[in-house]
Write an enzyme that holds these catalytic residues in place. Structure first.
Site, short mmCIF file in Angstrom:
data_model
loop_
_atom_site.label_atom_id
_atom_site.label_comp_id
_atom_site.label_asym_id
_atom_site.label_seq_id
_atom_site.Cartn_x
_atom_site.Cartn_y
_atom_site.Cartn_z
N LYS A 36 -29.89 -2.68 -36.92
CA LYS A 36 -29.23 -3.50 -35.90
C LYS A 36 -30.29 -4.17 -35.03
O LYS A 36 -31.34 -3.59 -34.77
CB LYS A 36 -28.33 -2.60 -35.07
CG LYS A 36 -27.40 -3.32 -34.11
CD LYS A 36 -26.42 -2.34 -33.46
CE LYS A 36 -25.43 -3.06 -32.57
NZ LYS A 36 -24.43 -2.12 -32.02
N SER A 96 -19.93 -3.74 -32.25
CA SER A 96 -21.03 -4.67 -32.14
C SER A 96 -21.98 -4.63 -33.34
O SER A 96 -22.79 -5.54 -33.48
CB SER A 96 -21.82 -4.42 -30.86
OG SER A 96 -22.38 -3.12 -30.85
N SER A 98 -18.85 0.82 -31.89
CA SER A 98 -19.64 -0.26 -32.49
C SER A 98 -20.24 0.04 -33.86
O SER A 98 -20.69 -0.88 -34.54
CB SER A 98 -20.77 -0.68 -31.52
OG SER A 98 -20.22 -1.42 -30.45
#
Lengths: 574, 574
Positions: free
Chosen positions: B131, B206, B230
């Site tokens: 990420k 996310s 997320s």
């Protein structure tokens, strides 16, 4: 008309007195000028020789004799209860006294052993004393706040259930300072706890009642709490062993507390005892009950015998390497404290271990960020708590009680923030925003990261292939000071901010010959100068000298094992 | 004159494009109306049959073939890099692309294996995607903030060092929403990541870039972060496995983040993969590197094979008992989600396990306290972060980008607080005091205690002598919704507030026949009514259906083992 806070105190004091068995009242108290009263209980005439024998025994002997039936739980509970009441008359160390409850419990345990031939748990029949904030159903947890008189908990703290499940007998709770955020022990309800080694000196705080009680052998294991030194300071000042575990190993749920919701530098419960075995027995028994099943903040982590065998420290083979902190770069410790450090260094080296100097990394920044985090909401917390009765928030721990009480409500201890007299919760110049608090949390996290790096980097200097195995640090830059003079918890707070476990080991006592005042050094700070000037060995007569052994986060097992190594080395040298 | 934020974006986009090898540009893209592009990579003509074979393999096969030399690290890295670039052209899932660095690393690993005959670590040669917030030295971590363009980290995140020490190859970083606090994935720099199963639907967020990339097999293991869902939301929406561990097991130090210093409901890093084995391999490898030595917030707790063998769950003998959460008492899930739950229940029962209904205990209060804690300083955090370039704070994730950008800066997402246009850090109507924040922390702690009690109390209903072993819960009350329509993270956030580990398991896909709209029920709330009205199976065509398995704090090993049981049960039934 609602009673005044003084009336509430008077009523509560009467209720406390009523819980003290008449037959245990001392026929005569030691003279006021007898400062060291540590041997008084044995000579008081109230204890039988068997009771003296029981109460002088360490936890290993107590547990063995309780398990094999040599001593019954009722006998042991009676002996410690009696001696606790004697200790209370000498140092004012107790708050709640519930001996009837304890005796009923002890009798049950004796029945159980008789019926089954088995102990009820690893602490079978062992009396354990509790700091006042630990709640038992139906027994007040005032924590020294007048405003909390008359609040009777509807259920036990998780630790109480866990200790009882492990076979312990609970019998007394012990004194604290109002707010808990003082390194001494005084509050409006129960007054002051003094140091049994020298009653002109503080017992330390905030677990000062436990320190005095355990030192007088009125309890084999006492439970304290430590947010900035509150287990270690009284342990060191009173001359007993004490462990502040990392947060999350001992269940805290159900206790009353100060600064609730301040989750960044939390308080941790931990044991105080006359031997390291006592600390270990407590930790092993509590963790063995899987407290994470009952308290959401307890870390799911079993007692680790392999860690206790120093698996992460070369199993101790070839010797350990300790870092020694001579001073924190801000305040140099007094002569007896430095002598204690030297004694530990010599003992360890004589036992085949290595000791290297430890450079403090930003200790002042670390404890200052700690204070700033507490201060972020502290004044509102005190205001909201004391407002119901109008009891004054203490501004000093000096000896003259009237001095303490005439202080205006709107002044708070040094290192805390001021509460303006027109204080309105949620506003005011000392109220910082949540976002500002987050920035302090972030700064703290970054300092913790730096300290981890600092510790790892020591691997190059140890000769073991590992970073230092543990640190040896002063507990304070002084031994137990006179009442009102404990000006700093920085040597303990720094490890709370880092969340490192730390275990206090008694090393010596102030020696009027060895610990003479030294010529002035180049002062590190204004505080250093003031600390230097405060020293005179005569003031600190008989005060214990201690060190703390500091390990890495969640290394309780290894910290206990390494403290045993230090303790054994000191005893070889003794 | 300083460049505008749009100029900064344009320059950054050019730099991103320059990192994509020309020869991996797709000769033609699928037609716009082809919503499901999951099989496109294989038919794109860019991948050799060996590369297809490699990228279709699960982590167990990959690690075995890398270790025995069947596939070299360079081959595997090339295959996944190529496929990641293809996935990026289909879903816009990548941010930073550093294939040269990866290839050099892979070549080193091949050398190592050749020279020593041994793997460099348990993840030898395995590509792992990250990420965007996970930092590598010299590679930007903009996290979608224009204001962070041009900030090049001076060192690796601890996780990067730990993964490389375990033998992994790092090659790409993946897309996120601005602020990270959205359950979809869009930001001003990199734009929107779409769902490969149906490009009209969100990939979730996310960690939406990871969800899309792993679903397209452009990465065998992706690392996401999860503060309110997320990891789990993109895993569920994209149809892959994902684990949100308890906080403190995977090192977070050195990552960039939102709401830094908000330590009460922290984000946790965790793996996303196409098999549970992938999640386990990641957790075991990371924990095996003793990350607590390098990151002060990692809990000193080794990977526990005994816990993985379900030591705390009767070793699975005689079957487990699962609690199933049909709804949270606030919003009833859509038909495919309920069908997924029924399918899991039937599969578990058919495999000899017990499934009982689970009563949600104050879920709404729990997620509301979570939002209130975040909101306490969130608006200042966004303001301070975006102020340098004046980039607008996103107020919506709707499809029309211009809609997104014309919104005024002073409006924040639903569930967040408003930033007044005259906002001054440290003041303003939405700035709460640190003390107020502490009260929210306290309320959260009390809710966590209640949930522990609620869980323990289930022992009376399971028939196993234990409380429920785990919960089966929806991940959201819907499957992947259209862009801008992911209105709620409540089904995931509740477990973050409680800090329970949760693992997403794909169960099915939306079926136009089975998942028809049902007659209206008695609505639980306004949100429930709105959610009911939003359903039409045609909208959600091909969307994956998933559940999450939820365990107790720090029970990652057992959660993985129990998820394997659920997954196997589903596969028997399939």
């Amino acid at each position: 008309m609602a009673p005044t806070w003084r009336q509430l105190v008077a009523e509560k004091k009467l209720r406390q007195e009523a819980t003290i068995p008449n037959e245990w009242i001392l026929p005569s108290l030691p003279p006021k000028d007898q400062l060291n009263i540590t041997t008084f209980p044995e000579s008081s005439g109230l204890l039988s020789s068997k009771e003296i024998d029981i109460t002088q025994s360490h936890v290993d002997v107590l547990l063995a004799n309780l398990a094999n039936g040599t001593w019954t739980a009722v006998e042991v509970t009676t002996a410690f209860s009696k001696r606790a009441i004697i200790a209370h008359q000498l140092t004012n160390c107790l708050t709640e006294i519930f001996i009837d409850r304890a005796m009923a419990r002890a009798a049950e345990l004796d029945e159980h052993l008789k019926a089954t031939g088995k102990v009820a748990g690893p602490l079978h029949g062992l009396p354990i004393s509790l700091k006042d904030q630990i709640s038992l159903k139906g027994i007040e947890s005032t924590m020294g706040y007048v405003s909390w008189i008359g609040k009777f908990p509807e259920q036990n703290s998780v630790l109480v259930d866990v200790l009882e499940a492990a076979g312990a007998v609970l019998y007394v709770k012990t004194n604290v300072p109002q707010t808990l955020m003082w390194p001494e022990t005084y509050n409006h309800i129960f007054g002051r706890t003094v140091n049994p080694n020298n009653r002109s000196l503080t017992s330390g705080g905030s677990s000062g009642g436990e320190g005095a009680l355990v030192a007088l052998r009125g309890s084999p294991i006492g439970v304290g709490s430590d947010i900035g030194g509150s287990i270690r300071i009284p342990s060191a000042f009173c001359g007993v062993y004490g462990l502040r575990p990392s947060t999350g190993r001992v269940p805290y749920s159900g206790c009353v507390n100060s600064l609730e919701g301040q989750d960044s530098i939390p308080s941790a419960l931990g044991p105080i005892s006359n031997s390291i075995f006592g600390l270990k027995a407590f930790m092993k028994a509590v963790i063995g009950q899987k407290p994470w099943l009952y308290d959401p903040l307890v870390i799911r982590k079993a007692w680790d015998e392999d860690a206790y065998a120093l698996a992460d420290h070369g199993r101790g083979e070839g010797g350990l390497c300790f870092g020694i902190l001579w001073d924190d770069g801000d305040v140099r410790p007094h002569p007896p404290v430095l002598r204690g450090l030297r004694k530990v260094k010599e003992a360890l080296e004589a036992s085949g271990h290595k000791v290297i100097d430890w450079t403090p990394h930003k200790h002042k920044e670390i404890y200052e960020i700690g204070f700033s985090i507490w201060a972020s909401g502290l004044s509102e917390d005190y205001y909201v708590t004391t407002e119901p009765t109008g009891e004054p928030v203490l501004t000093s721990m000096t000896l003259d009680e009237e001095d303490v009480l005439t202080a205006a409500k709107d002044v708070l201890p040094a290192n805390a923030v001021l509460v303006p007299s027109t204080f309105v919760p949620g506003s005011g110049p000392n109220t910082v925003s949540a976002y500002t608090l987050w920035q302090r949390h972030k700064a703290k996290r970054d300092l913790r990261q730096e300290y981890v790096n600092h510790w790892q980097a020591s691997a190059g200097r140890t000769g073991t292939g590992r970073p230092v195995d543990a640190l040896i640090s002063p507990v304070a830059p002084f031994v137990a000071p006179p009442h009102g003079k404990n000006t700093s918890a920085n040597y303990t707070l720094v490890w709370n901010v880092l969340d490192y476990p730390a275990l206090v080991i008694p090393v010596s006592r102030v020696d009027q010959e060895l610990d003479t005042k030294q010529p002035a050094h180049k002062f590190l700070s204004e505080d250093d100068k003031a600390n230097y000037e405060a020293y005179d060995p005569a003031i600190y007569r008989d005060a214990p000298v201690s060190v703390q052994l500091v390990g890495r986060t969640l290394e309780e097992e290894a910290v206990i094992a390494m403290a045993e190594i230090v303790d054994a080395a000191l005893k070889v040298g003794a």
